[in-house]
Design a protein around this motif. Structure first.
Motif, PDB file in Angstrom:
ATOM      1  N   GLU A   1     -17.360  14.596 -33.807  1.00 45.56           N
ATOM      2  CA  GLU A   1     -17.824  15.355 -34.957  1.00 45.56           C
ATOM      3  C   GLU A   1     -17.532  16.849 -34.804  1.00 45.56           C
ATOM      4  OE1 GLU A   1     -19.612  12.995 -33.373  1.00 45.56           O
ATOM      5  OE2 GLU A   1     -20.999  12.001 -34.748  1.00 45.56           O
TER       6      GLU A   1
ATOM      7  N   MET B   1     -17.729  19.845 -37.594  1.00 44.70           N
ATOM      8  CA  MET B   1     -19.111  19.671 -38.040  1.00 44.70           C
ATOM      9  C   MET B   1     -20.035  20.554 -37.194  1.00 44.70           C
ATOM     10  SD  MET B   1     -19.310  15.590 -38.702  1.00 44.70           S
ATOM     11  CE  MET B   1     -17.918  14.739 -39.439  1.00 44.70           C
TER      12      MET B   1
ATOM     13  N   ARG C   1     -26.850  19.377 -37.480  1.00 47.34           N
ATOM     14  CA  ARG C   1     -26.377  18.956 -38.797  1.00 47.34           C
ATOM     15  C   ARG C   1     -27.296  17.837 -39.282  1.00 47.34           C
ATOM     16  NH1 ARG C   1     -22.861  17.781 -34.829  1.00 47.34           N
ATOM     17  NH2 ARG C   1     -22.603  15.611 -34.238  1.00 47.34           N
TER      18      ARG C   1
ATOM     19  N   GLU D   1     -24.690  11.682 -45.376  1.00 50.32           N
ATOM     20  CA  GLU D   1     -25.775  12.399 -44.727  1.00 50.32           C
ATOM     21  C   GLU D   1     -27.090  11.954 -45.351  1.00 50.32           C
ATOM     22  OE1 GLU D   1     -23.879  16.558 -43.224  1.00 50.32           O
ATOM     23  OE2 GLU D   1     -24.509  16.483 -45.335  1.00 50.32           O
TER      24      GLU D   1
ATOM     25  N   THR E   1     -25.007  13.333 -49.248  1.00 52.99           N
ATOM     26  CA  THR E   1     -23.673  13.924 -49.255  1.00 52.99           C
ATOM     27  C   THR E   1     -22.674  13.023 -48.542  1.00 52.99           C
ATOM     28  OG1 THR E   1     -24.613  16.142 -49.259  1.00 52.99           O
ATOM     29  CG2 THR E   1     -22.311  15.955 -48.573  1.00 52.99           C
TER      30      THR E   1
ATOM     31  N   VAL F   1     -19.760  12.396 -46.296  1.00 55.27           N
ATOM     32  CA  VAL F   1     -19.072  13.104 -45.209  1.00 55.27           C
ATOM     33  C   VAL F   1     -18.007  12.208 -44.570  1.00 55.27           C
ATOM     34  CG1 VAL F   1     -20.890  14.797 -44.711  1.00 55.27           C
ATOM     35  CG2 VAL F   1     -20.991  12.528 -43.648  1.00 55.27           C
TER      36      VAL F   1
ATOM     37  N   GLY G   1     -14.880  13.868 -42.960  1.00 53.00           N
ATOM     38  CA  GLY G   1     -15.133  14.472 -41.654  1.00 53.00           C
ATOM     39  C   GLY G   1     -15.171  13.437 -40.546  1.00 53.00           C
TER      40      GLY G   1
END
Length: 162
Positions: free
Chosen positions: A45, A50, A54, A77, A81, A83, A86
């Motif tokens: 991550e 990231m 987090r 998340e 959200t 992610v 990522g």
């Protein structure tokens, strides 16, 4: 040639987990492998940019790491959200590092949506576990790297042979 091992940075005592903590794993084999220069430490991550800390992230309910890798699922998340991008970048970065440094094995923290190899959380953010793997673990396995969880250090020792 001596086997190199990709290892989760949090297991080596680095405070890189989503909550800003480490989960150090203490084992004589890790000390020996570190002294022999065989460990390649990574936090997938963090390699993808990231932050620490987090928000917690989980593979979305009903999806698997294979779904994420094939573009069908999402990693989200705790606030909803998406992610996924990522986590895909994190997996690609870890694979590139493993290949570049000649890692044949990986020792990764279980439960993580990146590094889990025995279980991950089910996407409900309720603490429920499900048998699956994280995105990084799945990508490493797909490229022939043997992946072991932090609970399987003895199996890793046996697989490497010393």
């Amino acid at each position: 040639m001596t086997a190199k091992i990709l290892v989760s940075a949090c297991l080596m005592g680095h405070a890189v987990r989503y909550d800003g903590q480490a989960k150090p794993l203490v084992h004589a084999a890790l000390d020996r492998w570190r002294d022999e220069g065989r460990l390649v430490t990574v936090c997938p991550e963090m390699s993808a940019g990231m932050p620490v800390p987090r928000l917690a992230a989980e593979i979305g309910e009903g999806w698997s790491a294979a779904d994420i890798l094939s573009g069908k699922g999402q990693v989200r998340e705790s606030n909803g959200t998406d992610v996924t991008g990522g986590f895909l970048q994190a997996a690609r970065n870890a694979l590139a590092l493993a290949v570049e440094t000649g890692c044949t094995h990986a020792l990764l923290i279980d439960g993580s949506p990146s590094c889990g190899s025995g279980f991950v959380y089910d996407g409900s953010f309720s603490g429920r576990r499900q048998k699956d793997e994280g995105v990084t673990a799945a990508l490493l396995k797909a490229h022939g790297i043997q992946v072991f969880s932090d609970r399987q250090i003895e199996e890793l020792v046996a697989a490497i042979g010393h």
